[in-house]
Design an enzyme around this catalytic site. Structure first.
Site, PDB file in Angstrom:
ATOM      1  N   HIS A 270       0.835  -1.206   0.000  1.00 16.15           N
ATOM      2  CA  HIS A 270       0.000   0.000   0.000  1.00 16.15           C
ATOM      3  C   HIS A 270       0.875   1.265   0.000  1.00 16.15           C
ATOM      4  CE1 HIS A 270      -3.641   2.387   1.118  1.00 16.15           C
ATOM      5  NE2 HIS A 270      -2.727   3.170   1.669  1.00 16.15           N
ATOM      6  N   GLU A 271       1.783   1.334   0.944  1.00 11.88           N
ATOM      7  CA  GLU A 271       2.637   2.530   1.024  1.00 11.88           C
ATOM      8  C   GLU A 271       3.537   2.609  -0.205  1.00 11.88           C
ATOM      9  OE1 GLU A 271       1.821   4.752   3.084  1.00 11.88           O
ATOM     10  OE2 GLU A 271       0.504   3.457   4.277  1.00 11.88           O
ATOM     11  N   HIS A 274       1.747   4.537  -2.845  1.00 11.51           N
ATOM     12  CA  HIS A 274       1.843   5.986  -2.606  1.00 11.51           C
ATOM     13  C   HIS A 274       3.222   6.496  -3.024  1.00 11.51           C
ATOM     14  CE1 HIS A 274      -1.896   6.787  -0.507  1.00 11.51           C
ATOM     15  NE2 HIS A 274      -1.664   5.896   0.431  1.00 11.51           N
ATOM     16  N   GLU A 300      -4.804   7.690  -3.033  1.00 13.51           N
ATOM     17  CA  GLU A 300      -5.286   6.390  -2.529  1.00 13.51           C
ATOM     18  C   GLU A 300      -5.564   5.420  -3.672  1.00 13.51           C
ATOM     19  OE1 GLU A 300      -5.655   4.825   0.461  1.00 13.51           O
ATOM     20  OE2 GLU A 300      -4.513   6.481   1.274  1.00 13.51           O
TER      21      GLU A 300
HETATM   22 CO    CO Z   1      -3.012   5.305   1.983  1.00 13.34          CO
END
Ligand code: CO
Length: 507
Positions: A270-271, A274, A300
């Protein structure tokens, strides 16, 4: 003569923007340190230092000096000679300056101090399930939000002002429709899944997984995704996050749990999503305020695309099962890529948002959105929150928290004044599915390359279509350019219906 004057103007403007970026970098580094390596004793002093430097950045943004330069640059004779990038940048900076000038500096400073304190109080309140401890702080924060939106001025729903800070151009009118659709489709689907009684076995994920080996796996997947460790690093923090210090330094953190294999791996992916966004913004934007994500929802969409649409896919597990099984032979004895895929995708309503599966996740967000909107509009008050929260949990997810720490107090956002932020997470899911649909149409052998762990064509597509543009386009404009239509939650619903129909063998 004329050109010389314009050069002077753009240079003076450029150096002010750079100075502001330097303040922001200082604050980011102080925050990163506080959340990764700093001793507990640092908190009080560091919060004050962060408050001071943030206020400097605020004063610079709202200064007469910057205002004067922007006003000059926006005069038609100057504006027309600016590069297309600078044209967007000066307009954006002027817009932000105008808005923040409406907040008196003293009010801003007092608010920064309040939220720094409120975060510490919230932590204690959460730990002790004591909402009343936090209540007076939250009341002050909500009051500030209500005051600020009056100062900013608004069209339509008051909540639009808060939405606009994270998702420029988004309104409750659009969101109400999207969220209603998601709610109407998700709640029956979850019920259907529960009725099958087909409880997927996730036992293998609950065995002890050594942290060092987990770290190795996280690094491996980040490398394969294309995260550049020469311009970033991975550390550990209580709550995973990504932070950009400057164009050559985009850091991420993850969090390891020895007894829940999913946590660290999916936090890292997830990170990583980003971080890839921030690492791949065009260098042409580097010294402007456009060097960042288009919105939090688009941000996101990147993290959730990698986490869910790649990381929770069967193709991903066909590629990633072997390296995982090599490291954790004993834990994974008798399993296959397929059983791993199913275990990872178990659907189970949970009290805690960050532990939610990708299907029920949006219900957690919709609940928060509805509460925030009512709170900001004065339909409910802070004192009502625990009751309203628990009622909605029961309505949407069929479970009821027994303690506020697992309910209304679970998230950090409100203590730091982030009202209007939660919708970004679900918007991310919606955008991600819409982008993925387009990618499948344009990238040859989309499934095959994932199965081989070859993510280069995917990263290239994302870079070209989304990352490189930074804040050059508003989210609605970007989505239209990339997919040829406006935001549409249909693709997300199609994606989950398809996926879970197969996993749970629904008819
Ligand atoms: Co996030």
């Amino acid at each position: 003569m004329e050109t010389d004057r314009l050069t002077d103007l753009t240079e003076a403007y450029g150096s002010l923007i750079k100075k502001r970026k330097h303040y922001i970098e200082a604050v980011a580094l102080m925050q990163w340190d506080l959340q990764t390596n700093a001793p507990r004793g640092a908190v009080q002093g560091r919060s004050e230092a962060i408050g001071t430097i943030s206020t400097e950045a605020f004063m610079l943004l709202t200064s007469d000096e910057l205002d004067g330069l922007l006003t000059e640059l926006l005069k038609i004779e100057n504006y027309e000679s600016l590069s297309p990038v600078l044209q967007v940048a000066v307009k954006e900076d002027k817009r932000e300056l105008e808005r923040y000038r409406k907040i008196p500096t003293d009010k801003y400073r007092a608010y920064k101090t309040l939220t720094a304190k409120a975060q510490a109080v919230w932590q204690e309140a959460k730990m002790n399930n004591d909402f009343q401890l936090f209540q007076p702080y939250l009341e002050e924060i909500v009051q500030y939000q209500r005051d600020v939106l009056e100062l900013f001025g608004y069209k339509g729903d008051k909540y639009n002002v808060l939405l606009d800070q994270y998702e420029p151009g988004m309104t409750t009118e659009i969101l109400d429709e999207i969220f209603q659709y998601i709610k109407d489709k998700t709640i029956p689907l979850v019920k259907k899944i529960q009725l099958t009684g087909n409880r997927l076995n996730e036992e293998m994920l609950l065995k002890p997984y050594g942290v060092e080996k987990q770290k190795e796996l996280s690094r491996r997947v980040l490398q394969d995704m294309g995260y550049d460790f020469n311009r970033g690093r991975m550390d550990v923090s209580a709550h995973p996050f990504t932070i950009k210090l400057n164009s050559g330094d985009v850091r991420l953190t993850t969090h390891f749990s020895e007894h829940y294999f999913k946590n660290a791996l999916y936090a890292s992916i997830h990170e990583g999503g980003h971080a890839l966004y921030e690492q791949n913004i065009s260098h042409e934007l580097k010294d402007t305020s456009l060097f960042g994500g288009a919105s939090m929802g688009i941000h996101e969409s990147q993290s959730r695309y990698w986490e869910n649409m790649i990381g929770r896919s069967l193709e991903f597990w066909k590629y990633f099962y072997t390296p995982t099984a090599e490291l954790f032979k004993e834990n994974l004895m008798g399993t296959t890529a397929e059983t791993m895929y199913k275990a990872i995708n178990k659907i189970q309503p949970s009290l805690i948002r960050i532990l939610a599966d990708e299907l029920t996740y949006n219900l957690h967000i919709i609940l928060r959105y509805e509460i925030e909107k009512d709170l900001i509009n004065g339909m409910i008050e802070v004192a009502d929150l625990p009751r309203v929260w628990n009622e909605k949990m029961e309505d949407y997810l069929g479970i009821r928290p027994e303690k506020d720490g697992e309910g209304v107090l679970q998230d950090v956002h409100w203590s730091s004044g982030m009202f209007g932020y939660f919708p970004s997470y679900s918007l991310g899911n919606v955008y991600a599915a819409q982008f993925a649909k387009k990618m499948k149409e344009t990238i040859a052998n989309y499934e095959d390359i994932i199965e081989k762990g070859n993510f280069k064509p995917i990263l290239n597509w994302l870079r070209e279509n989304i990352h490189s543009h930074g804040k050059l386009y508003k989210p609605a404009e970007l989505v239209q350019r990339v997919t040829g239509e406006a935001i549409n939650p249909k693709y997300f619903i199609e994606y989950v219906e398809n996926k879970y129909q197969k996993i749970y063998q629904l008819d």
